[in-house]
Structures are given as structure tokens and as C-alpha cells.
Design a protein around this motif. Sequence first.
Motif, PDB file in Angstrom:
ATOM      1  N   ARG A 122      38.735  36.868  36.783  1.00  0.00           N
ATOM      2  CA  ARG A 122      40.267  37.062  37.007  1.00  0.00           C
ATOM      3  C   ARG A 122      40.900  36.071  36.453  1.00  0.00           C
ATOM      4  N   PHE A 173      47.825  41.665  36.531  1.00  0.00           N
ATOM      5  CA  PHE A 173      47.148  42.344  37.381  1.00  0.00           C
ATOM      6  C   PHE A 173      48.234  42.755  38.582  1.00  0.00           C
ATOM      7  N   ARG A 221      48.544  43.533  44.955  1.00  0.00           N
ATOM      8  CA  ARG A 221      47.672  44.758  45.415  1.00  0.00           C
ATOM      9  C   ARG A 221      48.725  45.986  45.854  1.00  0.00           C
ATOM     10  N   ASP A 256      38.256  47.345  45.788  1.00  0.00           N
ATOM     11  CA  ASP A 256      38.683  47.379  44.231  1.00  0.00           C
ATOM     12  C   ASP A 256      39.871  46.332  44.505  1.00  0.00           C
ATOM     13  N   ARG A 257      40.429  46.043  43.328  1.00  0.00           N
ATOM     14  CA  ARG A 257      41.625  45.207  43.127  1.00  0.00           C
ATOM     15  C   ARG A 257      42.844  45.241  43.857  1.00  0.00           C
TER      16      ARG A 257
END
Length: 155
Positions: A15, A25, A28, A137-138
Motif C-alpha cells: 500500500r 486509495f 474507508r 477488504d480495503r
Amino acid sequence: MDNRQALGSWLSGPRAAAEQAGVDFGYRGKQLGLPEEGPGSIARPGARLGALAVDWGLCLLIAYGLITDGYGQATSNWALLILFVLNALTVGTVGATPGKLLFRLRVVSVQGGRLSLPRAVLRAALTCLAIPALVWDRDGRGLHDRFSGAVQVRV
């Protein structure tokens, strides 16, 4: 790239290496269209684990007090069955277990609204298997949430 940079990117993980290469990214829940903070944002792992601990303790108490004579393997087996029923019925009807209500969390469908009863039953079964709930998951969703089309959010 010299050896020091290569070793540093390996130690910091994929990452960090991707972020250094310019990949964004985000926070969340961004991919799901959820806010970063506050009501409707992805529930934090600590709150989710706390809610599960409360639910498991409640199920153990019910199994110990109402079904079995003492604590043993049978108590744990009954508690797991009670946890399944508790998760399936409460998430499928009100959207939260007692532990989730205590920690101000709710399970909703990714499309919005309440999770249907068949999806809640699938989610409960995968939660009782434990492994799907431990692989995230991310966005911080476990496989049990991904397979059932659910997301745990803050209230």
C-alpha cells in the motif's frame, strides 16, 4: 531505484509503495459512497469487535443459564447456534444485534436500506464460520459483509 529504496518499499508494504507511486486509495468507504466520518460512515474495527463480544457473551449466558447444566463444549455449541439465530433475526428485522445497538452500529445493504432476511441469514452463517469475518477488504468490510451485500455503519 537503489537497494535502500527497494528494501524500504518492501518493508513498508504494497500500500505504501502504491501511494508513493501516486495511487489514491481514499478513506474507508469512499468506494461505497459513504461519508468519511460521523453517522453513515464505516464502523471502526474496535466497535465491531466490541459488539461481537457483547453478543457472544449474551449468547453464552443464555446457553449456560437456560439450556445446559454447566459450562462445557455443549454450552459453546449452543451459544454458537444462538448467535446464528440472534444475528439472522435481529439483523434481518431491525438491522442490528443487541451488541451493535450498544455500540451504535447498524448493518445496512450496500444499495441502502435494511438487509433482507435471506441475506441476513447468509451473513449470520458466514459470521459463525469466523474466517470470512476475519478477512477484510480495503474498505474494512469482512467477506461475510461482501458476500451478503452488507456494510456496517455508525448510527
